[in-house]
Design a protein around this motif. Structure first.
Motif, mmCIF file in Angstrom:
data_model
loop_
_atom_site.group_PDB
_atom_site.id
_atom_site.type_symbol
_atom_site.label_atom_id
_atom_site.label_comp_id
_atom_site.label_asym_id
_atom_site.label_seq_id
_atom_site.Cartn_x
_atom_site.Cartn_y
_atom_site.Cartn_z
ATOM 1 N N ASP A 4 2.369 11.698 -2.291
ATOM 2 C CA ASP A 4 2.786 10.886 -3.526
ATOM 3 C C ASP A 4 4.560 11.166 -3.641
ATOM 4 O O ASP A 4 4.677 12.415 -3.482
ATOM 5 N N GLU A 24 -0.671 13.577 -7.907
ATOM 6 C CA GLU A 24 0.037 12.693 -8.315
ATOM 7 C C GLU A 24 1.578 12.894 -8.989
ATOM 8 O O GLU A 24 1.519 13.930 -9.720
ATOM 9 N N SER A 66 -5.923 9.468 -2.028
ATOM 10 C CA SER A 66 -5.699 8.348 -2.292
ATOM 11 C C SER A 66 -6.620 7.226 -1.682
ATOM 12 O O SER A 66 -7.445 7.477 -0.758
ATOM 13 N N GLU A 122 8.664 4.326 -4.921
ATOM 14 C CA GLU A 122 7.371 5.104 -4.977
ATOM 15 C C GLU A 122 6.329 4.565 -4.102
ATOM 16 O O GLU A 122 6.645 3.317 -3.568
#
Length: 641
Positions: A47, A79, A237, A420
């Protein structure tokens, strides 16, 4: 090679997350380097969140403090919501880059510096009296300093480039070293270079050679102390198709998706302005989806062209930043008066006037909610992250089409430029909202302002047989659309436009983290989501009774928001302005919301918000809220020592 090693021993365990900042002259390719490192990081399954930070000057003098460009990335096996408070690694390509960014580096952090750029001339430009790589001033950091310039020239020597051209590959050499440090693959960068320089294969090969040389240096050089390879596992994920996405890309794709769900062609009228220009660039590549892009001669022409397209039966869209939005204001009033669907994207930046073109701020909220002459209400939506901008763009299109109204979508420079990972959604998961056009008279006499249950007037394409009608900026009569200055008519039409916007269906507000009725609610909007979320997570781990509420629909506000806020003992509203949303909440709900403001041109740090939250639990009455002091660690002064 020179090295200074900090007193603090390096951790042997792999961290959950690492923050790296690439910094150099505007011509050193730091944004490109950061972008390609981001690509490799995403492919590795981590991430991430990024923060490109570049000067407003088109080309500041080389080697000066004003010309420093930086790219920060926070990536890890957990995260990630923000680009990180402070870097663990600073790559400084020249003395100016070191000076402007050194205050941000964590004590014990790693500096990678190019000694080839630390010449007397460059040191003077950066206002260094002595060479910081040699005078011991960096003792609290790990320092790895060697001549990257020389090693780059050596790596590309087989391609017979002059020194100036050879040094353009210096960023690729540095990227290669960074890829080795964090166990990243090189193949995607090889492929990208071959595609980028398809017509110049020698340049592609030279850059690949530089990249591979930097990687090999990390592999083969027996370096003590500061340089070590770090591996970060992929973040858990959901299964699916992922890609990295910037806010500008996300808005563009969301607008196209919204137009498709409305079953309409889209017309985009824009004028170049930082940081909104990227939306025009992305949409120009999407013609196959029924998108027409028009670069107008000015901001007013751009929005007026979009209004004309909406009048003709397309979905009109325009985009700008604060100064350009100001120029579009009169035409926004025209779109409100004619009650035509229009989406206006405002990528906010520091103001007022020209302000801070490349720095971020949230100071256009008043402009979005109130900033037009007359009573001119408009729905306003705010995206909280690059990925969220996709959903918000679709929502803006839906409201515009279903309620026959212009809608403003707020992003900002941080969202527009940051990237992102984004899970590509299933198109079948979205409910279409096809536009409906009036094709025959809706009464014995055509009534172009006759409203449906949502308060929306009919959309009539010009040229439809028997449906000739008049719309415009002068007040129109209820139902008929004839010009009518009568006081009772103006009152009725003003009320109708207001009630239509206030009646827009907005989902009830939820508590994003924590529970309703806790001691403190931290209420945010827009790009403050990431740092607020992490600060609330950390504060709750300490046992503090704090919750997070993040508002997407700025106007009209969620119907339950007032009752929700009154259930908390305290309400804190962090904003990158002087307290605009706080004022809206106080006005609408009579809640004692306290502002936490920041207008330095940079996003909130997690630590700043943690400190502000802690004040509500320290037993001292009345010390909550206020203004976050300017932070030279985050936005260093070019005049500072």
């Amino acid at each position: 090679m020179a090295s200074q090693v900090a007193d603090a021993p390096a951790e042997n365990t792999s961290p959950e997350a690492v923050v790296v900042r690439f910094a150099g002259d505007s011509g050193d390719g730091m944004q490109l380097t950061g972008g390609q490192f981001t690509l490799s990081t995403a492919l590795a399954g981590n991430d991430l969140a990024t923060f490109p930070d570049f000067p407003a000057e088109i080309r500041a003098p080389q080697g000066t403090l004003f010309g420093v460009s930086a790219f920060q990335i926070n990536f890890g096996s957990r995260e990630i919501n923000t680009a990180g408070d402070a870097p663990d690694v600073l790559v400084a390509m020249n003395p100016a880059a070191l000076k402007v960014n050194i205050a941000a580096l964590k004590p014990g952090g790693l500096i990678i510096a190019d000694t080839g750029a630390f010449t007397k001339r460059n040191l003077d430009k950066a206002k260094y009296d002595t060479n910081p790589l040699e005078d011991g001033s960096l003792a609290k950091y790990d320092v790895l300093a060697f001549d990257i310039s020389e090693k780059t020239i050596e790596a590309v020597k087989p391609f017979s480039l002059g020194n100036k051209d050879a040094l353009r590959s210096k960023n690729m050499w540095t990227l290669g070293l960074a890829l080795w440090m964090f166990d990243r693959p090189r193949d995607p960068i090889h492929d990208w270079l071959k595609a980028k320089f398809k017509s110049k294969p020698d340049i592609a090969d030279a850059n690949i050679a530089a990249l591979d040389a930097g990687h090999a240096y990390g592999e083969t050089a027996e370096l003590a102390g500061p340089l070590a390879q770090v591996h970060l596992d992929p973040v858990p994920s959901e299964a699916g198709l992922y890609r990295t996405i910037t806010g500008a890309e996300s808005v563009s794709l969301g607008l196209v998706a919204g137009a498709q769900l409305a079953e309409l062609p889209m017309f985009f009228g824009g004028y170049p302005i930082t940081p909104a220009s990227a939306i025009l660039h992305h949409l120009a590549r999407l013609k196959e989806y029924g998108v027409t892009t028009f670069q107008a001669e000015d901001e007013i022409a751009a929005i007026c062209a979009a209004i004309g397209a909406s009048y003709a039966g397309q979905l009109g869209v325009t985009s700008s930043s604060g100064p350009g939005i100001a120029l579009k204001t009169e035409a926004m009033g025209l779109a409100i008066m004619t009650e035509l669907p229009l989406v206006i994207v405002n990528s906010q930046r520091g103001g007022p006037s020209t302000g801070l073109p490349t720095k971020t701020e949230q100071s256009d909220l008043y402009q979005a909610v109130y900033g037009r002459n007359g009573d001119a209400p408009m729905p306003v939506i705010a995206a909280r992250s690059p990925g969220d901008a996709f959903e918000c763009a679709i929502e803006a299109c839906r409201i515009a089409v279903e309620y026959m109204t212009p809608v403003m979508l707020l992003t900002d420079g941080y969202i527009a430029n940051a990237a992102e990972p984004w899970k590509v959604p299933d198109p079948a998961s979205y409910t279409p909202f096809p536009a409906k056009f009036l094709e025959e008279k809706n009464a014995e006499e055509l009534l172009p302002y006759k409203r449906d249950a949502k308060g929306a007037r009919p959309w009539i394409k010009p040229g439809t047989p028997g449906l000739m009608h008049r719309i415009g900026g002068i007040e129109k009569a209820v139902d008929t659309g004839h010009i009518d200055y009568a006081p009772d008519n103006h009152q009725a039409m003003t009320d109708a436009r207001r009630d239509k916007v206030l009646g827009v269906a907005v989902p009830d507000q939820e508590v994003d983290l924590g529970e309703a009725g806790s001691k403190l609610a931290v209420v945010g909007w827009g790009s403050t989501y990431g740092p607020i979320h992490q600060a609330v997570v950390r504060s709750r781990r300490k046992g503090l009774d704090v919750s997070q509420i993040h508002v997407r629909h700025i106007w009209p506000l969620p119907a339950n928001l007032g009752e929700l806020l009154h259930g908390f003992d305290h309400v804190l509203v962090p904003e990158m302005n002087t307290g605009q949303f706080k004022t809206v909440l106080r006005d609408q709900f009579l809640v004692d919301a306290q502002p936490l403001t920041k207008t330095s041109g940079q996003p909130f740090q997690i630590a700043e918000l943690e400190e502000a939250i802690a004040k509500y639990f320290d037993g001292v009455d009345g010390n909550g809220g206020g203004q976050v002091p300017a932070n030279d660690q985050q936005l260093p002064s070019t005049e500072a020592d």
